[in-house]
Design a protein around this motif. Structure first.
Motif, PDB file in Angstrom:
ATOM      1  N   ILE A  10      12.094   4.367   9.646  1.00  0.00           N
ATOM      2  CA  ILE A  10      12.665   3.797   8.229  1.00  0.00           C
ATOM      3  C   ILE A  10      11.673   3.015   7.545  1.00  0.00           C
ATOM      4  CG2 ILE A  10      14.418   1.946   7.627  1.00  0.00           C
ATOM      5  CD1 ILE A  10      15.860   2.678  10.443  1.00  0.00           C
ATOM      6  N   ALA A  11      10.933   2.204   7.943  1.00  0.00           N
ATOM      7  CA  ALA A  11       9.976   1.397   7.122  1.00  0.00           C
ATOM      8  C   ALA A  11       8.915   2.187   6.367  1.00  0.00           C
ATOM      9  CB  ALA A  11       9.475   0.357   7.821  1.00  0.00           C
ATOM     10  N   VAL A  12       8.432   3.077   7.147  1.00  0.00           N
ATOM     11  CA  VAL A  12       7.288   4.141   6.559  1.00  0.00           C
ATOM     12  C   VAL A  12       7.735   5.323   5.794  1.00  0.00           C
ATOM     13  CG1 VAL A  12       5.271   5.269   7.196  1.00  0.00           C
ATOM     14  CG2 VAL A  12       5.822   3.203   8.405  1.00  0.00           C
ATOM     15  N   SER A  13       8.727   5.902   6.145  1.00  0.00           N
ATOM     16  CA  SER A  13       9.189   7.190   5.915  1.00  0.00           C
ATOM     17  C   SER A  13      10.550   7.574   5.226  1.00  0.00           C
ATOM     18  CB  SER A  13       8.857   8.354   6.998  1.00  0.00           C
ATOM     19  OG  SER A  13       7.686   8.019   7.613  1.00  0.00           O
ATOM     20  N   PRO A  20      12.960   6.944   2.468  1.00  0.00           N
ATOM     21  CA  PRO A  20      13.482   6.408   0.938  1.00  0.00           C
ATOM     22  C   PRO A  20      14.799   5.668   0.825  1.00  0.00           C
ATOM     23  CG  PRO A  20      12.929   8.629   0.804  1.00  0.00           C
ATOM     24  CD  PRO A  20      13.052   8.447   2.326  1.00  0.00           C
ATOM     25  N   ASP A  21      15.514   5.677   1.913  1.00  0.00           N
ATOM     26  CA  ASP A  21      16.617   4.941   1.800  1.00  0.00           C
ATOM     27  C   ASP A  21      16.615   3.560   2.589  1.00  0.00           C
ATOM     28  OD1 ASP A  21      18.175   6.687   0.076  1.00  0.00           O
ATOM     29  OD2 ASP A  21      19.287   7.734   1.858  1.00  0.00           O
ATOM     30  N   ALA A  22      15.542   3.355   3.153  1.00  0.00           N
ATOM     31  CA  ALA A  22      15.087   2.086   3.770  1.00  0.00           C
ATOM     32  C   ALA A  22      15.824   0.878   3.137  1.00  0.00           C
ATOM     33  CB  ALA A  22      13.743   1.931   4.097  1.00  0.00           C
ATOM     34  N   GLY A  23      15.682   0.705   1.802  1.00  0.00           N
ATOM     35  CA  GLY A  23      16.007  -0.348   1.126  1.00  0.00           C
ATOM     36  C   GLY A  23      17.576  -0.615   1.488  1.00  0.00           C
ATOM     37  N   MET A  24      18.316   0.517   1.170  1.00  0.00           N
ATOM     38  CA  MET A  24      19.707   0.381   1.243  1.00  0.00           C
ATOM     39  C   MET A  24      20.203  -0.113   2.707  1.00  0.00           C
ATOM     40  SD  MET A  24      21.952   3.068  -0.731  1.00  0.00           S
ATOM     41  CE  MET A  24      21.482   4.510   0.238  1.00  0.00           C
ATOM     42  N   PHE A  25      19.482   0.527   3.884  1.00  0.00           N
ATOM     43  CA  PHE A  25      19.640   0.183   5.066  1.00  0.00           C
ATOM     44  C   PHE A  25      19.402  -1.196   5.285  1.00  0.00           C
ATOM     45  CE2 PHE A  25      17.387  -0.429   9.196  1.00  0.00           C
ATOM     46  CZ  PHE A  25      18.590  -0.215  10.184  1.00  0.00           C
ATOM     47  N   ALA A  26      17.991  -1.753   5.007  1.00  0.00           N
ATOM     48  CA  ALA A  26      17.755  -3.137   5.519  1.00  0.00           C
ATOM     49  C   ALA A  26      18.754  -4.180   4.742  1.00  0.00           C
ATOM     50  CB  ALA A  26      16.425  -3.207   4.895  1.00  0.00           C
ATOM     51  N   ALA A  27      18.983  -3.837   3.326  1.00  0.00           N
ATOM     52  CA  ALA A  27      20.058  -4.679   2.705  1.00  0.00           C
ATOM     53  C   ALA A  27      21.492  -4.758   3.412  1.00  0.00           C
ATOM     54  CB  ALA A  27      20.311  -4.194   1.239  1.00  0.00           C
ATOM     55  N   ASP A  28      21.909  -3.739   3.748  1.00  0.00           N
ATOM     56  CA  ASP A  28      23.197  -3.745   4.595  1.00  0.00           C
ATOM     57  C   ASP A  28      23.170  -4.503   5.815  1.00  0.00           C
ATOM     58  OD1 ASP A  28      25.953  -2.781   4.713  1.00  0.00           O
ATOM     59  OD2 ASP A  28      25.371  -1.678   6.323  1.00  0.00           O
ATOM     60  N   ILE A  29      21.891  -4.344   6.684  1.00  0.00           N
ATOM     61  CA  ILE A  29      21.990  -5.356   7.584  1.00  0.00           C
ATOM     62  C   ILE A  29      21.823  -6.515   7.694  1.00  0.00           C
ATOM     63  CG2 ILE A  29      20.362  -5.567   9.858  1.00  0.00           C
ATOM     64  CD1 ILE A  29      21.912  -2.946   9.959  1.00  0.00           C
ATOM     65  N   GLN A  30      20.787  -6.867   6.653  1.00  0.00           N
ATOM     66  CA  GLN A  30      20.832  -8.374   6.021  1.00  0.00           C
ATOM     67  C   GLN A  30      22.321  -8.868   5.742  1.00  0.00           C
ATOM     68  OE1 GLN A  30      18.606  -8.694   2.311  1.00  0.00           O
ATOM     69  NE2 GLN A  30      17.742 -10.565   2.954  1.00  0.00           N
ATOM     70  N   GLU A  31      23.056  -8.090   4.890  1.00  0.00           N
ATOM     71  CA  GLU A  31      24.286  -8.690   4.548  1.00  0.00           C
ATOM     72  C   GLU A  31      25.366  -8.761   5.703  1.00  0.00           C
ATOM     73  OE1 GLU A  31      25.928  -6.436   0.888  1.00  0.00           O
ATOM     74  OE2 GLU A  31      27.955  -7.005   1.745  1.00  0.00           O
ATOM     75  N   GLU A  44       0.824  -1.326   0.044  1.00  0.00           N
ATOM     76  CA  GLU A  44      -0.058  -0.157  -0.039  1.00  0.00           C
ATOM     77  C   GLU A  44       0.765   1.209  -0.129  1.00  0.00           C
ATOM     78  OE1 GLU A  44      -3.668   0.265   0.479  1.00  0.00           O
ATOM     79  OE2 GLU A  44      -3.353  -1.343  -0.643  1.00  0.00           O
ATOM     80  N   ASP A  45       1.654   1.551   1.125  1.00  0.00           N
ATOM     81  CA  ASP A  45       2.534   2.510   1.030  1.00  0.00           C
ATOM     82  C   ASP A  45       3.770   2.173   1.970  1.00  0.00           C
ATOM     83  OD1 ASP A  45       1.713   4.705   3.713  1.00  0.00           O
ATOM     84  OD2 ASP A  45       0.937   2.596   3.301  1.00  0.00           O
ATOM     85  N   GLY A  46       4.881   3.067   1.876  1.00  0.00           N
ATOM     86  CA  GLY A  46       5.797   2.902   2.876  1.00  0.00           C
ATOM     87  C   GLY A  46       7.029   2.530   1.806  1.00  0.00           C
ATOM     88  N   TYR A  47       8.213   1.969   2.494  1.00  0.00           N
ATOM     89  CA  TYR A  47       9.351   1.772   1.952  1.00  0.00           C
ATOM     90  C   TYR A  47       9.678   0.204   2.090  1.00  0.00           C
ATOM     91  CZ  TYR A  47       9.601   6.537   0.860  1.00  0.00           C
ATOM     92  OH  TYR A  47       9.493   7.734   0.201  1.00  0.00           O
ATOM     93  N   LEU A  48       9.121  -0.394   3.257  1.00  0.00           N
ATOM     94  CA  LEU A  48       9.724  -1.770   3.556  1.00  0.00           C
ATOM     95  C   LEU A  48       8.381  -2.327   3.892  1.00  0.00           C
ATOM     96  CD1 LEU A  48      12.750  -1.469   6.197  1.00  0.00           C
ATOM     97  CD2 LEU A  48      12.810  -2.284   3.345  1.00  0.00           C
ATOM     98  N   THR A  78      10.226  -5.525   7.253  1.00  0.00           N
ATOM     99  CA  THR A  78      10.496  -4.783   8.666  1.00  0.00           C
ATOM    100  C   THR A  78      10.833  -5.774   9.691  1.00  0.00           C
ATOM    101  OG1 THR A  78       8.999  -3.281   7.613  1.00  0.00           O
ATOM    102  CG2 THR A  78       9.390  -3.282  10.070  1.00  0.00           C
ATOM    103  N   LYS A  79       9.910  -6.603   9.869  1.00  0.00           N
ATOM    104  CA  LYS A  79      10.136  -7.842  10.878  1.00  0.00           C
ATOM    105  C   LYS A  79      11.510  -8.466  10.795  1.00  0.00           C
ATOM    106  CE  LYS A  79       7.798 -11.491  13.043  1.00  0.00           C
ATOM    107  NZ  LYS A  79       6.961 -12.798  12.776  1.00  0.00           N
ATOM    108  N   ALA A  80      11.879  -8.907   9.543  1.00  0.00           N
ATOM    109  CA  ALA A  80      12.986  -9.586   9.328  1.00  0.00           C
ATOM    110  C   ALA A  80      14.184  -8.644   9.885  1.00  0.00           C
ATOM    111  CB  ALA A  80      13.326 -10.049   8.019  1.00  0.00           C
ATOM    112  N   THR A  81      14.088  -7.297   9.415  1.00  0.00           N
ATOM    113  CA  THR A  81      15.273  -6.491   9.803  1.00  0.00           C
ATOM    114  C   THR A  81      15.457  -6.114  11.350  1.00  0.00           C
ATOM    115  OG1 THR A  81      14.874  -5.266   7.671  1.00  0.00           O
ATOM    116  CG2 THR A  81      16.044  -3.869   9.493  1.00  0.00           C
TER     117      THR A  81
END
Ligand SMILES: [Zn+2]
Ligand SMILES: [Zn+2]
Length: 212
Positions: free
Chosen positions: A121-124, A126-137, A13-17, A22-25
């Motif tokens: 981060i998840a809702v507002s 735009p760099d949430a993807g980079m953040f979440a991917a880095d934490i995942q890595e 619907e909206d947001g970035y994650l 979000t839960k996995a992060t």
């Protein structure tokens, strides 16, 4: 409006994650201090190679202590977490962090702060993807050391199944003895061969081989 999760590309619907990412992060952030602790056991350099070979499958490479040192050092887990804290604080108009104390304490503090920022981060952000991917890595790189995937047991090849079907045809499927198994069972015809039969099995196999 339809938008897409910046980590898994799922429509939402909206947001970035998305909720799942979000839960996995969140779980990854919560695990950071434990992962740091878990790495401590891998700091010691590998001992005698003969001993290591006995206690670990040869194809699962022993993690290099240098990787462990890097991950536990200032540029590793704590560096990644604090870098994101700095970036996020700047984005949100908050004062710069001034981390002090042990690496362990700083990591705990930074992880806890990132958890606090996560809803924003998840809702507002735009760099949430980079953040979440880095934490995942970064968590994946620790997990690959502390909990490497178990090697698939391919078993010891015993030869070909000598079971004869009613029409006289020999089964011939490859028989494998798996680690800890007490019985060799043919995966094709389900004939079982307990250890007492293994020498006889060998005789039968040799006979079949001679005929073929
Ligand atoms: Zn997602
Ligand atoms: Zn068989």
């Amino acid at each position: 409006m339809i938008t897409f999760c910046l980590l898994c590309d799922q429509a939402m619907e909206d947001g970035y994650l998305c909720l799942g990412c979000t839960k996995a992060t969140r779980v990854r952030l919560e695990c950071l201090p434990d992962l740091y602790d878990g790495l401590a056991a891998f700091l010691a350099p590998a001992g005698g190679s003969a001993q290591m070979r006995g206690s670990r499958p040869v194809h699962a490479p022993m993690p290099v202590s240098e990787d462990v040192l890097d991950l536990r050092g200032p540029g590793g887990l704590v560096g990644a977490a604090e870098r994101w804290v700095g970036i996020i604080r700047e984005q949100r108009g908050m004062p710069e962090p001034e981390p002090t104390g042990s690496v362990e304490g700083r990591l705990k503090g930074a992880a806890a702060e990132l958890l606090g920022h996560l809803p924003w981060i998840a809702v507002s952000w735009p760099d949430a993807g980079m953040f979440a991917a880095d934490i995942q890595e970064v968590t994946a790189s620790v997990v690959s050391i502390v909990a490497p995937p178990a090697p698939v047991d391919r078993g010891i090849r015993m030869g070909h199944c000598p079971a004869q079907f009613e029409d006289g045809v020999i089964c011939g499927a490859v028989l494998r003895l798996y680690a800890g198994a007490k019985v060799v069972t043919c995966e094709w015809c389900s004939t079982s061969y307990p250890p007492a039969m293994w020498s006889g099995l060998k005789v039968l196999m040799d006979k079949d081989a001679a005929v073929a």
